[in-house]
Scaffold this active site. Structure first.
Site, PDB file in Angstrom:
ATOM      1  N   HIS A   1       0.821  -1.225   0.000  1.00 56.35           N
ATOM      2  CA  HIS A   1       0.000   0.000   0.000  1.00 56.35           C
ATOM      3  C   HIS A   1       0.849   1.267   0.000  1.00 56.35           C
ATOM      4  O   HIS A   1       0.320   2.351  -0.230  1.00 56.35           O
ATOM      5  CB  HIS A   1      -0.929   0.033   1.213  1.00 56.35           C
ATOM      6  CG  HIS A   1      -1.947  -1.060   1.217  1.00 56.35           C
ATOM      7  ND1 HIS A   1      -2.846  -1.242   0.200  1.00 56.35           N
ATOM      8  CD2 HIS A   1      -2.192  -2.055   2.116  1.00 56.35           C
ATOM      9  CE1 HIS A   1      -3.603  -2.293   0.463  1.00 56.35           C
ATOM     10  NE2 HIS A   1      -3.226  -2.811   1.626  1.00 56.35           N
TER      11      HIS A   1
ATOM     12  N   ASP B   1      -2.514 -10.536  -2.523  1.00 54.60           N
ATOM     13  CA  ASP B   1      -3.078 -10.143  -1.230  1.00 54.60           C
ATOM     14  C   ASP B   1      -4.572  -9.851  -1.420  1.00 54.60           C
ATOM     15  O   ASP B   1      -5.012  -9.499  -2.520  1.00 54.60           O
ATOM     16  CB  ASP B   1      -2.334  -8.895  -0.713  1.00 54.60           C
ATOM     17  CG  ASP B   1      -2.747  -8.476   0.689  1.00 54.60           C
ATOM     18  OD1 ASP B   1      -2.027  -8.847   1.634  1.00 54.60           O
ATOM     19  OD2 ASP B   1      -3.782  -7.786   0.853  1.00 54.60           O
TER      20      ASP B   1
ATOM     21  N   HIS C   1      -6.149  -7.321  -0.439  1.00 58.85           N
ATOM     22  CA  HIS C   1      -6.342  -5.906  -0.727  1.00 58.85           C
ATOM     23  C   HIS C   1      -5.568  -5.489  -1.984  1.00 58.85           C
ATOM     24  O   HIS C   1      -4.496  -6.014  -2.258  1.00 58.85           O
ATOM     25  CB  HIS C   1      -5.864  -5.056   0.457  1.00 58.85           C
ATOM     26  CG  HIS C   1      -6.515  -5.397   1.760  1.00 58.85           C
ATOM     27  ND1 HIS C   1      -5.980  -6.324   2.640  1.00 58.85           N
ATOM     28  CD2 HIS C   1      -7.660  -4.952   2.320  1.00 58.85           C
ATOM     29  CE1 HIS C   1      -6.771  -6.421   3.704  1.00 58.85           C
ATOM     30  NE2 HIS C   1      -7.801  -5.602   3.536  1.00 58.85           N
TER      31      HIS C   1
ATOM     32  N   ASP D   1      -4.473 -13.095   3.570  1.00 55.48           N
ATOM     33  CA  ASP D   1      -5.754 -12.586   4.085  1.00 55.48           C
ATOM     34  C   ASP D   1      -6.909 -12.922   3.140  1.00 55.48           C
ATOM     35  O   ASP D   1      -8.051 -12.535   3.378  1.00 55.48           O
ATOM     36  CB  ASP D   1      -5.692 -11.070   4.385  1.00 55.48           C
ATOM     37  CG  ASP D   1      -4.916 -10.258   3.367  1.00 55.48           C
ATOM     38  OD1 ASP D   1      -4.515 -10.819   2.332  1.00 55.48           O
ATOM     39  OD2 ASP D   1      -4.721  -9.051   3.613  1.00 55.48           O
TER      40      ASP D   1
HETATM   41  C1  OKP Z   1      -2.971  -4.268   4.666  1.00 57.51           C
HETATM   42  B1  OKP Z   1      -2.561  -5.447   3.753  1.00 57.51           B
HETATM   43  C2  OKP Z   1      -9.969  -2.956   9.819  1.00 57.51           C
HETATM   44  C3  OKP Z   1      -9.629  -1.975   8.730  1.00 57.51           C
HETATM   45  C4  OKP Z   1      -8.452  -2.472   7.982  1.00 57.51           C
HETATM   46  C5  OKP Z   1      -6.719  -1.605   6.542  1.00 57.51           C
HETATM   47  C6  OKP Z   1      -6.311  -2.823   5.821  1.00 57.51           C
HETATM   48  C7  OKP Z   1      -4.852  -2.818   5.479  1.00 57.51           C
HETATM   49  C8  OKP Z   1      -4.444  -4.141   4.878  1.00 57.51           C
HETATM   50  N1  OKP Z   1     -10.428  -2.294  11.007  1.00 57.51           N
HETATM   51  N2  OKP Z   1      -8.101  -1.616   6.925  1.00 57.51           N
HETATM   52  O1  OKP Z   1      -2.982  -5.305   2.430  1.00 57.51           O
HETATM   53  O2  OKP Z   1      -2.975  -6.729   4.217  1.00 57.51           O
HETATM   54 ZN    ZN Z   2      -4.165  -7.310   2.680  1.00 51.65          ZN
END
Ligand code: OKP
Ligand code: ZN
Length: 339
Positions: free
Chosen positions: A159, A193, A195, A282
């Site tokens: 990110h 990932d 995300h 994830d």
């Molecule tokens: C980072 B990586 C939960 C909100 C989470 C941020 C996610 C970041 C993910 N309360 N939001 O891509 O695994």
């Molecule tokens: Zn992620």
């Protein structure tokens, strides 16, 4: 499989995330990397401690030198027990401000990604893990061998933008590796990932030297919201060299596999000489912040499919937040990559 980790990652311990104005437990905890390291060792993999030192001058294609200085100096100024969260974000006034609070908002895009005294050092070591693996994979490639290596990076990186931290990320480990390898040949990055890898996409958005691909939760549904849509294809020389495949809630192994095969087809047409994999687990059915339904066994199949490209590959750890299963899932993936 050549594996590098940094035992000092524990010193980066974000105290909480700010969500809707409330303190909520932070997901990106030291136990993540510890659990992966233990599972790898138990499965018979050897882990090398990182020895490379990150040279900031060598990553200035990837990150703004002012941003790097801001990270370094802010962390140095903090006492051991202190931390900083942004409060005021950049608005579109066209002006800059040197005020420390303004700087924090300028160089951040969320309130999940604080700075602590050791954050910059730990993030630098995380990037160094990835670069150390890349050097070894490159050497093997130059000797005519398509090998793979895994960097147990923590904090994650995908990110992190050219000049902004966010999504638990400070330095974009995958982009740093892709930039390094791109001096030696065409590079494809594949981000699996949960995300969208917004930082990696944007850092190479105008490049025809690095093809970026990401399979992830539809950004209309999940973080990082402002990018990751299917119509983002790259710009200028980079037009046609970015590929997004946003997916909906509940995606199964077989559905994911179809998309993966399609994406790998596009990557092949680019004829890359190196592959960088941003590995987040994830996407697993029991991840606390995900929403896909991938199984542990699928990671082995996913990895076999990716490994069938037969490219020198650097696998970089990104997310995955089920601290009971992370290690099992990473081992499942690496087992698949090797066989
Ligand atoms: C980072 B990586 C939960 C909100 C989470 C941020 C996610 C970041 C993910 N309360 N939001 O891509 O695994
Ligand atoms: Zn992620």
């Amino acid at each position: 499989m050549y594996i590098v980790h940094s035992p000092t990652h524990q010193r980066h311990q974000p105290p909480y995330e700010i969500f809707n104005g409330e303190q909520t437990p932070h997901n990106e905890v030291p136990a993540r990397a510890d659990q992966i390291a233990n599972a790898l060792t138990a499965a018979g993999y050897g882990l090398e401690p990182v020895r490379l030192e990150l040279d900031l001058a060598e990553i200035e294609n990837v990150h703004d030198s002012n941003y790097l200085q801001f990270l370094k100096l802010t962390c140095e100024e903090l006492k051991e027990s202190e931390y900083r969260y942004p409060s005021v974000f950049l608005y579109r006034s066209g002006r800059e401000s040197g005020n420390p609070l303004a700087q924090l908002g300028n160089y951040s895009f969320d309130m999940y990604t604080p700075l602590l005294h050791d954050t910059f050092e730990v993030a630098s070591q995380s990037a160094a893990c990835a670069l150390q693996v890349a050097q070894t994979v490159l050497q093997a490639a130059q000797a005519g061998e398509a090998t793979a290596g895994y960097a147990l990076c923590r904090p994650p990186g995908h990110h992190a933008e050219f000049n902004q931290m966010g999504g638990y990320c400070y330095l974009n480990n995958a982009a740093i590796v892709a930039n390094f390898l791109s001096a030696h040949g065409r590079v494809a990055t594949l981000d699996v990932d949960f995300h969208h890898g917004n930082g990696t996409q944007h850092i190479f958005y105008e490049s025809d030297r690095v093809f970026t691909a990401s399979i992830h939760a539809d950004p209309d549904w999940k973080f990082p919201f402002f990018s990751g849509y299917g119509d983002e294809r790259g710009r200028g020389k980079g037009r046609g060299y970015n590929l997004n495949r946003p997916l909906q809630h509940g995606v199964t192994d077989d559905e994911y596999q179809q998309v993966l095969e399609e994406v790998l087809g596009h990557i092949s047409s680019f004829r890359p000489e190196f592959l960088v994999v941003s590995l987040g687990v994830d996407t697993h059915e029991s991840d606390p912040i995900g929403g896909f339904r991938l199984t542990t066994a699928y990671y082995t199949r996913m990895a076999k499919t990716i490994a069938s490209m037969n490219l020198p590959s650097v696998i970089v750890q990104e997310g995955g937040y089920n601290t009971k299963l992370l290690g099992t899932n990473v081992v499942a993936f690496l087992d698949g990559f090797e066989h």
